[in-house]
Write an enzyme that holds these catalytic residues in place. Structure first.
Site, PDB file in Angstrom:
ATOM      1  N   GLY A  18       0.675  -1.216   0.112  1.00 23.08           N
ATOM      2  CA  GLY A  18       0.020   0.206  -0.068  1.00 23.08           C
ATOM      3  C   GLY A  18       0.803   1.393  -0.270  1.00 23.08           C
ATOM      4  N   SER A  21      -0.244   5.109  -1.105  1.00 22.28           N
ATOM      5  CA  SER A  21      -1.251   6.218  -0.674  1.00 22.28           C
ATOM      6  C   SER A  21      -1.128   6.394   0.951  1.00 22.28           C
ATOM      7  CB  SER A  21      -2.576   5.626  -0.743  1.00 22.28           C
ATOM      8  OG  SER A  21      -3.762   6.339  -0.046  1.00 22.28           O
ATOM      9  N   GLY A  24       1.649   4.757   3.677  1.00 22.61           N
ATOM     10  CA  GLY A  24       2.413   4.251   2.864  1.00 22.61           C
ATOM     11  C   GLY A  24       3.516   5.149   2.131  1.00 22.61           C
ATOM     12  N   SER A 148      -4.068  -1.232  14.436  1.00 26.69           N
ATOM     13  CA  SER A 148      -4.610   0.072  14.843  1.00 26.69           C
ATOM     14  C   SER A 148      -5.346  -0.038  16.233  1.00 26.69           C
ATOM     15  CB  SER A 148      -5.982   0.177  13.938  1.00 26.69           C
ATOM     16  OG  SER A 148      -6.933   1.112  14.242  1.00 26.69           O
ATOM     17  N   TYR A 174     -13.379  -4.741  10.931  1.00 29.32           N
ATOM     18  CA  TYR A 174     -12.083  -4.201  11.006  1.00 29.32           C
ATOM     19  C   TYR A 174     -11.246  -4.215  12.210  1.00 29.32           C
ATOM     20  CZ  TYR A 174      -8.707  -0.142  10.409  1.00 29.32           C
ATOM     21  OH  TYR A 174      -7.687   0.618  10.377  1.00 29.32           O
TER      22      TYR A 174
END
Ligand SMILES: NC(=O)c1ccc[n+]([C@@H]2O[C@H](COP(=O)([O-])OP(=O)(O)OC[C@H]3O[C@@H](n4cnc5c(N)ncnc54)[C@H](OP(=O)(O)O)[C@@H]3O)[C@@H](O)[C@H]2O)c1
Length: 302
Positions: A18, A21, A24, A148, A174
């Site tokens: 990634g 974006s 990243g 996260s 998630y």
């Protein structure tokens, strides 16, 4: 960025998933600035090339090579890792950064629920494929998994990782995938104990990136809500570079060498949730993931 100051990665190879974006891009920038050859992986080669060109125009010195990699497609992962092993060394640093957040119920090419499929299964398969060549380096190598704080609201349903027999929850899924990232990192740290490979996981902070696209949607109303949240929450948002700083600390800090398996927040070691320290669950999730990957890969003759 302070975390990379004075670090020389000349002769090292890094992979950043990634890399086209958000966090990243800044992770690629920092590693390449320190002289690493960086393999920037992106679902879209065009998007990756655009970023690589911008970084080169900004004067970043290390080589940046763009490669196609879709973590929601086991064939793409195998294609990438096969070519990587034929062409590159290691990698010395494997940064598992890509992620999808709170999307509507959808599935990867191989039928996994999209969030656990991309964030967990995809990165698991990639790491499994590259680990032997990381170990073969015999010099310090690191795996860094971007998790996260949302792992705190997740729980692992081993019997139904893909929401086939329960109501789908975009945030629950998630949270499950980000909890899986930490459990796998801890299990991998255990399995690589005494080797040259160290493993870290982290929360990057809250950063205004395209990650929230499914939360706000693409309507005018969604954009207006996103703008309002952006203004109100502005004092708490980090920039993508500040977000990448914890990944870079995990990748290069010598202070962490003796602490494989830890979770970082704001570049400091922090305790993740109790569920994220459940080593029995970590071992069971590992075994279940291997089993499901083997079944899916058999169907594809991989
Ligand atoms: N931003 C935050 O506040 C925050 C907070 C906590 C954790 N994180 C974590 O930080 C990481 C980076 O997120 P970000 O904020 O930088 O978001 P982002 O800008 O949306 O970047 C996510 C990256 O993941 C890629 N990706 C998504 N699905 C993929 C797939 N199937 N195969 C390969 N790549 C895929 C995206 O590619 P495309 O561009 O093609 O979509 C993009 O390059 C994620 O793991 C996220 O969970 C972010």
């Amino acid at each position: 960025m302070d975390a990379i100051e004075g670090v020389d990665l000349t002769g090292k190879t890094s992979v950043v998933t990634g890399g086209n974006s958000g966090i990243g891009v800044e992770t690629v920038r920092a590693l390449a600035s320190a002289g690493s050859r960086v393999i920037l992986t992106s679902r879209s080669v065009e998007a990756g090339e655009k970023v690589a060109q911008q970084l080169k125009a900004d004067g970043v010195k290390g080589d940046i090579i763009v490669k196609q990699l879709d973590l929601a497609d086991l064939q793409s992962i195998r294609r990438f890792s096969k070519a990587f092993k034929a062409e590159e060394r290691g990698p010395d640093l494997l940064i598992l950064n890509a992620g999808v957040m709170a999307c509507p119920l959808s599935h990867t090419k191989d039928g996994f629920e999209m969030q656990i499929g991309t964030n967990h299964f995809g990165h698991f398969a990639l790491t499994r494929d590259l680990l032997p060549s990381m170990k073969a380096l015999k010099t310090p190598a690191r795996v860094v998994a971007v998790s996260s704080r949302a792992h705190e609201m997740g729980s692992i349903s081993l019997e139904d990782l893909h929401y086939r027999n329960r109501a789908y929850s975009a945030w629950g899924s998630y949270g499950q995938s980000k909890l899986a990232n930490i459990l796998v990192a801890k299990e991998l740290a255990k399995r690589t104990e005494g080797s040259n490979v160290k493993v870290y996981t982290l929360h990057p902070g809250v950063i205004n990136t395209p990650l929230g696209r499914h939360v706000y949607g693409e309507s005018y109303l969604g954009s207006a809500v996103k703008l309002a949240v952006g203004i109100l929450a502005w004092p708490w948002f980090k920039s993508p570079a500040q977000g990448a700083a914890t990944s870079i600390t995990a990748a290069v800090s010598p202070d962490l060498e003796a602490h494989s398996g830890v979770y970082l927040h704001d570049s400091q070691i922090k305790e993740p949730s109790k569920s994220a320290q459940d080593m029995e669950m970590a071992a069971e999730l590992w075994a279940e993931t291997e089993k499901q990957l083997a079944e899916a890969e058999k169907k594809l003759n991989l």
